[in-house]
Design a protein around this motif. Structure first.
Motif, mmCIF file in Angstrom:
data_model
loop_
_atom_site.group_PDB
_atom_site.id
_atom_site.type_symbol
_atom_site.label_atom_id
_atom_site.label_comp_id
_atom_site.label_asym_id
_atom_site.label_seq_id
_atom_site.Cartn_x
_atom_site.Cartn_y
_atom_site.Cartn_z
ATOM 1 N N SER A 127 0.770 -1.152 0.117
ATOM 2 C CA SER A 127 0.054 -0.149 0.190
ATOM 3 C C SER A 127 0.865 1.278 -0.308
ATOM 4 C CB SER A 127 -0.967 0.038 1.254
ATOM 5 O OG SER A 127 -0.362 -0.103 2.443
ATOM 6 N N ARG A 128 1.800 1.110 0.674
ATOM 7 C CA ARG A 128 2.608 2.468 0.661
ATOM 8 C C ARG A 128 3.596 2.775 -0.472
ATOM 9 N NH1 ARG A 128 3.818 6.411 0.611
ATOM 10 N NH2 ARG A 128 4.538 8.059 2.056
ATOM 11 N N ARG A 129 3.855 1.463 -1.283
ATOM 12 C CA ARG A 129 4.411 1.484 -2.575
ATOM 13 C C ARG A 129 3.490 2.408 -3.580
ATOM 14 N NH1 ARG A 129 4.517 -3.561 -5.798
ATOM 15 N NH2 ARG A 129 2.591 -2.880 -6.285
ATOM 16 N N ARG A 130 2.094 2.000 -3.425
ATOM 17 C CA ARG A 130 1.277 2.573 -4.353
ATOM 18 C C ARG A 130 0.810 3.839 -4.046
ATOM 19 N NH1 ARG A 130 -3.779 -1.640 -5.156
ATOM 20 N NH2 ARG A 130 -4.512 0.088 -6.180
ATOM 21 N N ILE A 131 0.950 4.364 -2.903
ATOM 22 C CA ILE A 131 0.791 5.746 -2.450
ATOM 23 C C ILE A 131 2.070 6.539 -3.148
ATOM 24 C CG2 ILE A 131 0.938 7.338 -0.315
ATOM 25 C CD1 ILE A 131 -0.223 5.163 1.302
ATOM 26 N N LEU A 132 3.303 6.129 -2.857
ATOM 27 C CA LEU A 132 4.472 6.526 -3.516
ATOM 28 C C LEU A 132 4.200 6.704 -4.999
ATOM 29 C CD1 LEU A 132 7.214 7.940 -3.524
ATOM 30 C CD2 LEU A 132 8.208 5.639 -3.719
ATOM 31 N N VAL A 133 3.837 5.573 -5.837
ATOM 32 C CA VAL A 133 3.817 5.631 -7.155
ATOM 33 C C VAL A 133 2.776 6.690 -7.456
ATOM 34 C CG1 VAL A 133 3.048 4.378 -9.186
ATOM 35 C CG2 VAL A 133 4.682 3.590 -7.621
ATOM 36 N N GLY A 134 1.663 6.797 -6.771
ATOM 37 C CA GLY A 134 0.514 7.754 -7.204
ATOM 38 C C GLY A 134 0.911 9.239 -6.902
ATOM 39 N N ASP A 135 1.783 9.299 -5.507
ATOM 40 C CA ASP A 135 2.303 10.642 -5.607
ATOM 41 C C ASP A 135 3.300 10.993 -6.570
ATOM 42 O OD1 ASP A 135 1.153 10.995 -3.363
ATOM 43 O OD2 ASP A 135 2.855 10.377 -1.960
ATOM 44 N N VAL A 136 4.057 10.176 -7.310
ATOM 45 C CA VAL A 136 5.152 10.588 -8.542
ATOM 46 C C VAL A 136 4.254 10.953 -9.611
ATOM 47 C CG1 VAL A 136 6.811 9.422 -9.873
ATOM 48 C CG2 VAL A 136 6.867 9.106 -7.335
ATOM 49 N N GLU A 137 2.819 10.010 -9.900
ATOM 50 C CA GLU A 137 2.080 10.229 -11.016
ATOM 51 C C GLU A 137 1.762 11.560 -11.006
ATOM 52 O OE1 GLU A 137 -1.476 7.809 -13.298
ATOM 53 O OE2 GLU A 137 -0.632 7.404 -11.363
ATOM 54 N N GLU A 138 1.048 12.203 -9.574
ATOM 55 C CA GLU A 138 0.507 13.355 -9.382
ATOM 56 C C GLU A 138 1.891 14.535 -9.739
ATOM 57 O OE1 GLU A 138 -1.517 13.926 -5.990
ATOM 58 O OE2 GLU A 138 -2.933 12.190 -6.218
ATOM 59 N N LEU A 139 2.744 14.450 -9.187
ATOM 60 C CA LEU A 139 3.839 15.340 -9.489
ATOM 61 C C LEU A 139 4.248 15.239 -11.031
ATOM 62 C CD1 LEU A 139 6.273 14.283 -6.514
ATOM 63 C CD2 LEU A 139 5.043 16.456 -7.138
#
Length: 981
Positions: free
Chosen positions: A824-836
């Protein structure tokens, strides 16, 4: 002889008996009272009242059923409002029961004289005349009684009850799952706080409780900015008041000639009060404005007589008046025109004005962060900040203010919107006009506001559409205000044909109904002339009022349907014309057109029943615009809410389960030490893989910069572009309105040559050469960002599979929750990078507009600003040639495009570097969370903490299990159904 004299022979003690009365008959309880339809039926009506006076009842507080006929409209959606008179009549009838003198209820009720007293006094308004129906009035204002029915929704209108857009975010199942998950987080917070352990500052359970509380208050962040732009008087402020559903909040007119609008943002906060934040111009920004205004005034004062055309003289006279009005507003009586006309240099005058502004600015005494407890106080403050007060009230505040933010609890902005009131693009104040132009680039949606009467010919609409086209903005909508301002006779004359015939048909229906109303009034007027009525006459009068009420409701309904027909037809016509004019000029070819009436909205907004109000509010167009605004944020809100449900809550749950299971594992001390070492090695390896020299993020910014250099910067052809600009300048030199275009800084429309943007035409060769390379750049940027996200996921998976499984082989109960936490934390990071990455692409798109458009605030426009200004200052004989020489000389200088490309490359590099920094910050936050998660297993302090309160630990374990089940069976199926898992 009147019908009354023919029907009755005697009258005694308030009772009457018809001359030809027959045997008495008691009316059945369910038998309705017959109505009077016309004069020919009156004899039958008199026969029917020979019997004992029938029992007449009305609604009582305990809900007993009325026996008056139901006069509600057949179509509730077309029902019209009932006003205070109707309410008063209803309240006066509450609890009354009328009957004959011999009826069982007579001793407990009132006689018919009391019934008359309960009715509104007709004589008080007009002693001998039945009340007239007023346009827009209530049918109940005739004195009839309104009966309440449990089947009629009498709740007041509430914006929160409006039907939301039909999309995945507003899906009812998703919204229920979303709300349920937040309530689960609230319950979890209570459980995690039910021990003394969270009171310890460094306890792990405290951090988990704080995170649960944060998630229980989760709100989707504001993600869309909607800018409203239009000329003065277009109705922006009134529209904002309607959309926000706060009547009178924004000022609706300028009170001073020089008082232009201040950029005003409306943002949400979850509180009943109002917070107003003020941002003022810096000294440098004020100095720039002063310099332009002082020069404009002095140029007009000293050189007006030498100007070649009346148009030029009017232009400079307007600029001079703007300067004078602004300085008077800022400095009151301290300012006189003598200062601007003095022999002092412009530099010295500007320095004097700036010193005054610094020393005596009224803005110094204003709270830059003001909290107001009421709408009235907030509105008064906004009026103070944005309007002139005159010399008697001291200097005005608005010239010092750059923008205002108002934070309030409005439904529409609670959904993730920021609404912005912007100055018009034709504002004479260039500083404020440029603020608007720059702000438009940051808006996710732009509403162009104009009155519907001149929408098709409005120059302000054309002006914004043309700028949007240059900026390649596709998010344009047009809102036509004052849609209710239409008259039947004018519409009939303008439209003709089938539409005119339909209007005439509805007018005929209205005339017929009004004629029937007049016939009902005649016997009522005669009864109202009498001082003392028989009981039977009281009944007759009540029936007539019943008919009067029904006919009044029918008339009001006909009027409303006529109004709805005209407004709907005119709206469709205007929308069609605007689509034909502007749709092809907007990238993507999608143009939304709305028509709105703020007057209609507020006239009917506060009717007592939402059923009565809704038809009017729908017709006003405000409801549809609000729904469109909410749809703008749906996708972004859906992403945020899905991340919350899919990743944030499971991540917290996994960490709680790790805490619960810490200390339950059995292993010898040596093995535990080995596990702790292995887990630490995993953390180190993960950090090295993500932020070390060989990480996929190591060269992200450089890769982007190199791509820009290769795809765009190396394709520059300065000499060729300069030649194209010179040729464009030579074409302009032949137009007779050259000076007018210079005064408008190259963007203007004249009858002789139509619309032209000189800046855009000068850059045509450059834009042609860079169009394809720019498309290649965008594709390569998207590929690089995609590869970065994939590399982050693959890196974690590789490190986990290589180091973590071996480390936890003696702790099988911890492997599953730890894996879930990492996932779940990895998906949060990937989502953050996608938003950036998405934000980076949006900024790059804005950068393209700044570099490759002809807007006045673009790089090219800013470079040409001084040349246009110098050209405008030329006057007298030979000035036309000198103007051309200045403009063409600038266009022929290769430094113009060379500097433009240098700025382009430099700013792209800044964006790429910022992206790199933001991504690394997200990775560091991710690694810190991973370290905290690993501490759940390897830290002895955590082990001791989890074992100190066994009962508390059991409660937490039980709640975590229940929460997991609720998410598994109540939330995840919804996400799967909507394709969000």
């Amino acid at each position: 002889m009147s019908w009354r004299g023919a029907a009755y022979e005697t009258k005694s003690r308030g009772q009457a008996r018809p001359a030809n009365a027959g045997p008495s008959r008691t009316r059945r309880p369910d038998e309705p009272i017959s109505s009077i339809e016309d004069n020919s039926q009156q004899s039958e009506e008199r026969d029917s009242v020979r019997s004992s006076t029938p029992s007449v009842s009305v609604n009582t507080p305990d809900g007993s059923e009325t026996r008056f006929p139901n006069t509600s409209l057949q179509n509730p959606s077309s029902a019209l409002p009932e006003q205070d008179d109707a309410e008063n009549v209803s309240h006066r009838f509450q609890g009354l029961r009328l009957g004959t003198h011999s009826s069982p209820s007579s001793s407990q009720g009132l006689d018919l004289g009391s019934m008359r007293a309960a009715l509104p006094s007709v004589e008080s308004a007009s002693p001998r005349q039945t009340p007239l129906l007023l346009a827009g009035g209530s049918p109940a204002s005739f004195g009839g009684r309104r009966r309440r029915s449990s089947s009629v929704d009498i709740r007041p209108y509430n914006v929160r009850d409006e039907v939301p857009p039909q999309d995945r975010f507003h899906n009812s199942e998703f919204q229920r799952a979303f709300a349920h998950a937040k309530s689960l987080m609230g319950r979890l917070t209570e459980v995690l706080g039910s021990s003394t352990l969270p009171l310890e500052p460094d306890s792990v359970i405290r951090s988990l409780r704080d995170k649960a509380e944060e998630l229980s208050h989760f709100r989707c962040p504001p993600t869309r900015t909607v800018g409203l732009v239009g000329d003065s008087g277009a109705g922006k402020s009134s529209l904002l008041n309607s959309l926000l559903d706060f009547h009178g909040l924004a000022r609706t007119s300028n009170s001073g000639a020089a008082c232009t609008c201040v950029v005003t943002e409306y943002r949400h906060h979850d509180s009943a009060d109002f917070v107003v934040d003020v941002v003022v111009f810096t000294e440098d920004e004020l100095q720039d404005q002063f310099r332009n205004m002082v020069h404009a005034y002095r140029y007009n004062y000293f050189h007006s007589a030498d100007m070649e055309s009346q148009e030029e003289r009017l232009h400079w006279a307007d600029q001079a008046k703007l300067a004078s009005d602004t300085f008077k507003a800022m400095f009151g009586d301290r300012f006189t025109a003598d200062l601007l006309c003095s022999v002092n240099s412009e530099t010295r005058i500007v320095r004097t004005l700036l010193r005054w502004a610094v020393d005596s600015s009224p803005i110094r005494d204003i709270d830059k962060h003001a909290v107001k407890n009421s709408l009235e106080d907030c509105s008064e403050l906004l009026m103070k900040l944005t309007s002139d007060h005159g010399a008697a009230h001291g200097p005005a505040h608005w010239p010092y203010i750059k923008n205002i933010s108002v934070h309030l609890d409005s439904y529409i902005v609670s959904k993730g919107l920021v609404l912005v009131d912007l100055p018009g693009l034709r504002d004479l104040n260039s500083a404020r006009r440029n603020i608007t132009e720059r702000y438009l680039l940051d808006c996710d949606e732009i509403f162009i506001i104009c009155p519907i009467g001149r929408a098709v010919t409005d120059e302000g609409v054309m002006n914004v559409v043309e700028r949007a086209r240059q900026a390649r903005l596709s998010n344009i909508s047009i809102i036509c205000t004052k849609s209710d301002q239409i008259r039947a006779d004018e519409a009939q004359r303008d439209w003709r044909g089938a539409q005119a015939a339909e209007i005439q048909r509805r007018k005929d229906l209205l005339a017929t109904a009004e004629g029937e109303l007049a016939k009902i009034r005649e016997p009522l007027d005669e009864l109202n002339d009498l001082d003392d009525l028989f009981e039977e006459e009281e009944i007759q009068k009540a029936r007539l009022y019943e008919r009067l009420e029904r006919k009044g409701a029918e008339i009001e309904n006909i009027k409303f349907e006529l109004q709805r027909y005209m407004i709907t037809e005119r709206n469709a016509l205007v929308e069609s014309e605007l689509q034909a004019l502007y749709r092809d000029k907007i990238p993507g070819g999608v143009l939304y057109v709305f028509c709105a009436s703020n007057t209609l909205y507020w006239d009917k907004r506060n009717l007592r029943s939402r059923v009565r109000a809704l038809p009017f509010l729908e017709l006003s167009g405000i409801v549809a615009i609000r729904r469109h605004c909410m749809a703008l944020v749906s996708e972004s809100q859906l992403r945020a809410a899905s991340k919350y449900l899919r990743d944030d809550i499971p991540n917290l749950l996994s960490n709680i389960k790790l805490w619960v299971r810490t200390g339950l594992e059995s292993a010898d001390a040596g093995r535990k030490q080995a596990v702790q070492k292995a887990i630490s090695l995993f953390g180190d390896r993960l950090r090295t893989a993500l932020v070390g020299n060989s990480s996929p993020l190591d060269d992200l910014s450089q890769a982007l910069i190199d791509t820009f250099d290769d795809r765009v910067y190396q394709r520059r052809q300065i000499a060729r572009w300069t030649e194209g600009a010179v040729q464009a300048g030579q074409v302009w030199s032949s137009v007779t309105t050259y000076a007018a275009f210079c005064r408008q800084y190259g963007t203007y429309t004249t009858a002789a040559v139509g619309y032209h943007c000189w800046n855009e035409e000068a850059m045509k060769t450059m834009n042609g050469d860079l169009a394809h390379p720019w498309d290649n750049l965008q594709e390569e940027v998207q590929r690089l960002l995609h590869n970065t996200r994939v590399a982050i996921s693959e890196t974690q998976d590789r490190v986990v599979s290589r180091y973590l499984d071996i480390a936890l082989q003696d702790f099988p109960d911890s492997i599953h929750p730890l894996r879930n936490a990492l996932k779940s934390r990895r998906r949060i990071l990937v989502g953050d990078v996608e938003e950036l990455g998405a934000a980076f692409e949006a900024e790059v798109s804005k950068l393209r507009t700044k570099a490759l458009s002809g807007l006045r605030t673009s790089y090219f426009g800013e470079s040409m600003e001084l040349s246009y200004w110098k050209a405008n200052c030329e006057h007298g004989p030979g000035s036309w040639a000198r103007k051309k020489g200045i403009i063409n000389g600038t266009l022929g200088n290769e430094q113009l495009f060379r500097e433009l490309m240098r700025k382009f490359k430099c700013n792209f590099g800044e964006l790429a570097t910022q992206l790199d920094s933001d991504v690394l910050a997200s990775v560091e936050e991710y690694l810190e969370d991973i370290e905290n998660t690993l501490d759940m297993i390897r830290s002895e302090n955590v082990v001791q903490e989890s074992e100190r309160d066994p009962e508390f630990k059991a409660r937490v374990a039980h709640e975590a299990d229940e929460l997991e089940k609720a998410m598994e069976y109540g939330v995840k199926p919804v996400l799967r159904e909507l394709g969000l898992d």
